[in-house]
Design a protein around this motif. Structure first.
Motif, PDB file in Angstrom:
ATOM      1  N   LEU A   1       0.844  -1.180   0.000  1.00 47.64           N
ATOM      2  CA  LEU A   1       0.000   0.000   0.000  1.00 47.64           C
ATOM      3  C   LEU A   1       0.886   1.238   0.000  1.00 47.64           C
ATOM      4  O   LEU A   1       1.941   1.255   0.648  1.00 47.64           O
ATOM      5  CB  LEU A   1      -0.910   0.020   1.233  1.00 47.64           C
ATOM      6  N   ALA A   2       0.467   2.280  -0.715  1.00 47.26           N
ATOM      7  CA  ALA A   2       1.237   3.520  -0.776  1.00 47.26           C
ATOM      8  C   ALA A   2       0.298   4.705  -0.643  1.00 47.26           C
ATOM      9  O   ALA A   2      -0.740   4.769  -1.305  1.00 47.26           O
ATOM     10  CB  ALA A   2       2.012   3.599  -2.089  1.00 47.26           C
ATOM     11  N   PHE A   3       0.675   5.663   0.225  1.00 43.22           N
ATOM     12  CA  PHE A   3      -0.159   6.828   0.505  1.00 43.22           C
ATOM     13  C   PHE A   3       0.716   8.080   0.533  1.00 43.22           C
ATOM     14  O   PHE A   3       1.905   8.026   0.815  1.00 43.22           O
ATOM     15  CB  PHE A   3      -0.850   6.685   1.871  1.00 43.22           C
ATOM     16  N   GLY A   4       0.090   9.221   0.296  1.00 38.05           N
ATOM     17  CA  GLY A   4       0.757  10.496   0.474  1.00 38.05           C
ATOM     18  C   GLY A   4       1.520  10.974  -0.741  1.00 38.05           C
ATOM     19  O   GLY A   4       1.491  10.347  -1.805  1.00 38.05           O
ATOM     20  N   PRO A   5       2.244  12.092  -0.615  1.00 43.31           N
ATOM     21  CA  PRO A   5       2.996  12.652  -1.734  1.00 43.31           C
ATOM     22  C   PRO A   5       3.970  11.632  -2.327  1.00 43.31           C
ATOM     23  O   PRO A   5       4.681  10.939  -1.600  1.00 43.31           O
ATOM     24  CB  PRO A   5       3.755  13.823  -1.091  1.00 43.31           C
ATOM     25  N   GLY A   6       3.969  11.522  -3.639  1.00 46.80           N
ATOM     26  CA  GLY A   6       4.839  10.563  -4.313  1.00 46.80           C
ATOM     27  C   GLY A   6       4.194   9.221  -4.547  1.00 46.80           C
ATOM     28  O   GLY A   6       4.699   8.421  -5.324  1.00 46.80           O
ATOM     29  N   ALA A   7       3.066   8.951  -3.882  1.00 47.58           N
ATOM     30  CA  ALA A   7       2.335   7.707  -4.125  1.00 47.58           C
ATOM     31  C   ALA A   7       1.586   7.824  -5.454  1.00 47.58           C
ATOM     32  O   ALA A   7       1.390   8.928  -5.970  1.00 47.58           O
ATOM     33  CB  ALA A   7       1.363   7.437  -2.984  1.00 47.58           C
ATOM     34  N   PRO A   8       1.176   6.690  -6.039  1.00 49.13           N
ATOM     35  CA  PRO A   8       0.444   6.755  -7.300  1.00 49.13           C
ATOM     36  C   PRO A   8      -0.763   7.691  -7.216  1.00 49.13           C
ATOM     37  O   PRO A   8      -1.414   7.799  -6.175  1.00 49.13           O
ATOM     38  CB  PRO A   8       0.010   5.305  -7.533  1.00 49.13           C
ATOM     39  N   GLY A   9      -1.054   8.384  -8.300  1.00 51.78           N
ATOM     40  CA  GLY A   9      -2.148   9.345  -8.332  1.00 51.78           C
ATOM     41  C   GLY A   9      -3.468   8.723  -7.923  1.00 51.78           C
ATOM     42  O   GLY A   9      -3.761   7.585  -8.247  1.00 51.78           O
ATOM     43  N   GLY A  10      -4.250   9.486  -7.203  1.00 52.56           N
ATOM     44  CA  GLY A  10      -5.549   9.003  -6.771  1.00 52.56           C
ATOM     45  C   GLY A  10      -5.527   8.198  -5.490  1.00 52.56           C
ATOM     46  O   GLY A  10      -6.524   7.579  -5.135  1.00 52.56           O
ATOM     47  N   TRP A  11      -4.378   8.219  -4.752  1.00 59.05           N
ATOM     48  CA  TRP A  11      -4.256   7.398  -3.545  1.00 59.05           C
ATOM     49  C   TRP A  11      -5.317   7.736  -2.496  1.00 59.05           C
ATOM     50  O   TRP A  11      -5.702   6.882  -1.704  1.00 59.05           O
ATOM     51  CB  TRP A  11      -2.864   7.552  -2.933  1.00 59.05           C
ATOM     52  N   ASP A  12      -5.798   8.995  -2.496  1.00 57.12           N
ATOM     53  CA  ASP A  12      -6.812   9.378  -1.511  1.00 57.12           C
ATOM     54  C   ASP A  12      -8.184   9.586  -2.146  1.00 57.12           C
ATOM     55  O   ASP A  12      -9.084  10.134  -1.531  1.00 57.12           O
ATOM     56  CB  ASP A  12      -6.391  10.641  -0.765  1.00 57.12           C
ATOM     57  N   GLY A  13      -8.349   9.127  -3.387  1.00 57.04           N
ATOM     58  CA  GLY A  13      -9.609   9.325  -4.092  1.00 57.04           C
ATOM     59  C   GLY A  13     -10.658   8.289  -3.746  1.00 57.04           C
ATOM     60  O   GLY A  13     -10.463   7.409  -2.904  1.00 57.04           O
ATOM     61  N   GLY A  14     -11.783   8.388  -4.455  1.00 56.84           N
ATOM     62  CA  GLY A  14     -12.924   7.532  -4.159  1.00 56.84           C
ATOM     63  C   GLY A  14     -12.662   6.059  -4.372  1.00 56.84           C
ATOM     64  O   GLY A  14     -13.259   5.216  -3.702  1.00 56.84           O
ATOM     65  N   ALA A  15     -11.753   5.706  -5.291  1.00 55.32           N
ATOM     66  CA  ALA A  15     -11.481   4.301  -5.567  1.00 55.32           C
ATOM     67  C   ALA A  15     -10.545   3.675  -4.550  1.00 55.32           C
ATOM     68  O   ALA A  15     -10.372   2.453  -4.528  1.00 55.32           O
ATOM     69  CB  ALA A  15     -10.880   4.149  -6.964  1.00 55.32           C
ATOM     70  N   VAL A  16      -9.923   4.472  -3.692  1.00 55.99           N
ATOM     71  CA  VAL A  16      -8.955   3.950  -2.724  1.00 55.99           C
ATOM     72  C   VAL A  16      -9.425   4.233  -1.300  1.00 55.99           C
ATOM     73  O   VAL A  16      -9.800   3.323  -0.564  1.00 55.99           O
ATOM     74  CB  VAL A  16      -7.552   4.543  -2.970  1.00 55.99           C
ATOM     75  N   LEU A  17      -9.410   5.497  -0.887  1.00 56.19           N
ATOM     76  CA  LEU A  17      -9.773   5.850   0.489  1.00 56.19           C
ATOM     77  C   LEU A  17     -11.055   6.654   0.598  1.00 56.19           C
ATOM     78  O   LEU A  17     -11.567   6.843   1.697  1.00 56.19           O
ATOM     79  CB  LEU A  17      -8.626   6.647   1.140  1.00 56.19           C
ATOM     80  N   GLY A  18     -11.565   7.137  -0.506  1.00 57.94           N
ATOM     81  CA  GLY A  18     -12.804   7.897  -0.457  1.00 57.94           C
ATOM     82  C   GLY A  18     -12.726   9.126   0.429  1.00 57.94           C
ATOM     83  O   GLY A  18     -13.713   9.523   1.038  1.00 57.94           O
ATOM     84  N   GLY A  19     -11.530   9.739   0.490  1.00 62.06           N
ATOM     85  CA  GLY A  19     -11.369  10.927   1.314  1.00 62.06           C
ATOM     86  C   GLY A  19     -11.088  10.661   2.773  1.00 62.06           C
ATOM     87  O   GLY A  19     -10.888  11.594   3.553  1.00 62.06           O
ATOM     88  N   HIS A  20     -11.065   9.405   3.192  1.00 58.62           N
ATOM     89  CA  HIS A  20     -10.769   9.071   4.585  1.00 58.62           C
ATOM     90  C   HIS A  20      -9.281   9.230   4.868  1.00 58.62           C
ATOM     91  O   HIS A  20      -8.455   9.204   3.972  1.00 58.62           O
ATOM     92  CB  HIS A  20     -11.218   7.645   4.893  1.00 58.62           C
ATOM     93  N   ARG A  21      -8.956   9.357   6.153  1.00 61.44           N
ATOM     94  CA  ARG A  21      -7.563   9.522   6.554  1.00 61.44           C
ATOM     95  C   ARG A  21      -7.093   8.428   7.522  1.00 61.44           C
ATOM     96  O   ARG A  21      -6.033   8.544   8.127  1.00 61.44           O
ATOM     97  CB  ARG A  21      -7.366  10.901   7.190  1.00 61.44           C
TER      98      ARG A  21
END
Length: 247
Positions: free
Chosen positions: A165-185
Motif C-alpha cells: 500500500l502507498a499513501f501520500g505525496p509521491g504515491a500513485p495518483g488518486g491514492w486518496d480518491g474515491g477508488a482507494v480511500l474515499g477521502g478518509h484519513r
C-alpha cells in the motif's frame, strides 16, 4: 545522524522469554496478560522513526508458544534532518501449534515524513496468527506524509499474502480518491490465519459501509477498512477481531 536499532523477542511454549532485547527507541517490557498468552509491550523510548532511521523488530514464536505483542502508544513517522526515507522492518516466525497476536497501536504518518515499512511473516502449517495494521494519514488538520507498507506472509513455505500500500505525496495518483480511500484519513488491515478455517471457511461480507472481510486461500481471512479517524477504524477492526478470533 540516522539511527539503527533492532529489538528481538523469542517466546517458548512454557511461557518463558529466552530472548527479550530492546534497542534504541524500541524498548520491550513483559507485561501482565489475561488468558494463556505471554505478553510483550513495545514502549517507545524516544521519537522515531525519523528520516533515515533503520528500525526493526524480530519475533520468534517457538513450537507451542502463545505470544501477544502490543504497544504502549502510537508510532509517529516524523521528518528528520536526513532526506533519506526511514525504514521499519518487522520480521516474524511462528512454529508448529504456535499462536501470535500482533496488535500494535496505530502508525501515524506525520506531514513531511517518509517511511517504508515492511512486515514479513513465516508460519508453520499449524500456526495461528492475528495481525493488525492501522495507518493514520497525518495528524489532526494536517496532510499525510509519504507512507509505503508491504505485508508478506508465507504459510508452510507457500505464499499466503503479499500486499503493498502507498499513501501520500509521491504515491500513485488518486491514492486518496474515491477508488482507494474515499477521502478518509485512516485505513487498516486485520489478518487472521487459522487452520480451523480449512474446515469452516470464512464468508466474504461487508462490515458496515467501509470495511470488508475477504477469505484467503491459506486458510485465512483479511479484513480491510477505511474510516474518518483512528477511533472509528479501531472500532471496525475490533468488531472483526471479536468475530474471527475472539481468543
Amino acid at each position: 545522524m540516522s539511527l539503527r536499532a533492532t529489538a528481538r523477542i523469542t517466546a517458548d511454549a512454557d511461557g518463558g522469554l529466552p530472548l527479550l532485547v530492546g534497542d534504541g527507541p524500541l524498548a520491550l517490557r513483559r507485561t501482565r496478560a489475561q488468558g494463556p498468552y505471554t505478553r510483550v509491550t513495545v514502549v517507545g523510548a524516544m521519537s522515531a522513526p525519523l528520516g533515515g532511521d533503520r528500525l526493526a523488530i524480530e519475533a520468534e514464536v517457538r513450537d507451542g508458544a502463545r505470544l501477544l505483542v502490543d504497544a504502549a502508544a502510537a508510532t509517529l513517522a516524523l521528518p528528520g534532518r536526513s532526506t533519506e526515507p526511514a525504514a521499519y522492518d518487522v520480521r516474524i516466525s511462528v512454529g508448529e501449534e504456535g499462536v501470535l497476536r500482533w496488535l500494535p497501536e496505530q502508525l501515524v504518518s506525520v506531514h513531511g515524513s517518509e517511511l517504508r515499512m515492511r512486515t514479513t511473516v513465516e508460519l508453520a502449517a499449524t500456526a495461528r496468527l492475528v495481525l493488525r495494521e492501522e495507518q493514520i494519514l497525518g495528524r489532526h488538520g494536517e496532510p499525510s506524509g509519504t507512507l509505503v507498507t508491504r505485508l508478506t506472509v508465507r504459510r508452510a513455505g507457500r505464499p499466503l499474502l503479499d500486499q503493498e500500500l502507498a499513501f501520500g505525496p509521491g504515491a500513485p495518483g488518486g491514492w486518496d480518491g474515491g477508488a482507494v480511500l474515499g477521502g478518509h484519513r485512516a485505513t487498516g488491515q486485520l489478518l487472521v490465519v487459522d487452520p480451523a478455517f480449512a474446515v469452516k471457511p470464512v464468508d466474504a461480507r461487508p462490515i458496515g459501509e467501509h470495511a470488508v472481510v475477504t477469505p484467503l486461500a491459506g486458510p485465512a481471512a483479511l479484513v480491510t477498512a477505511v474510516a474518518p479517524d483512528a477511533l472509528v477504524l479501531r472500532g471496525l477492526l475490533d468488531a472483526a477481531l471479536a468475530d474471527l478470533a475472539p481468543c
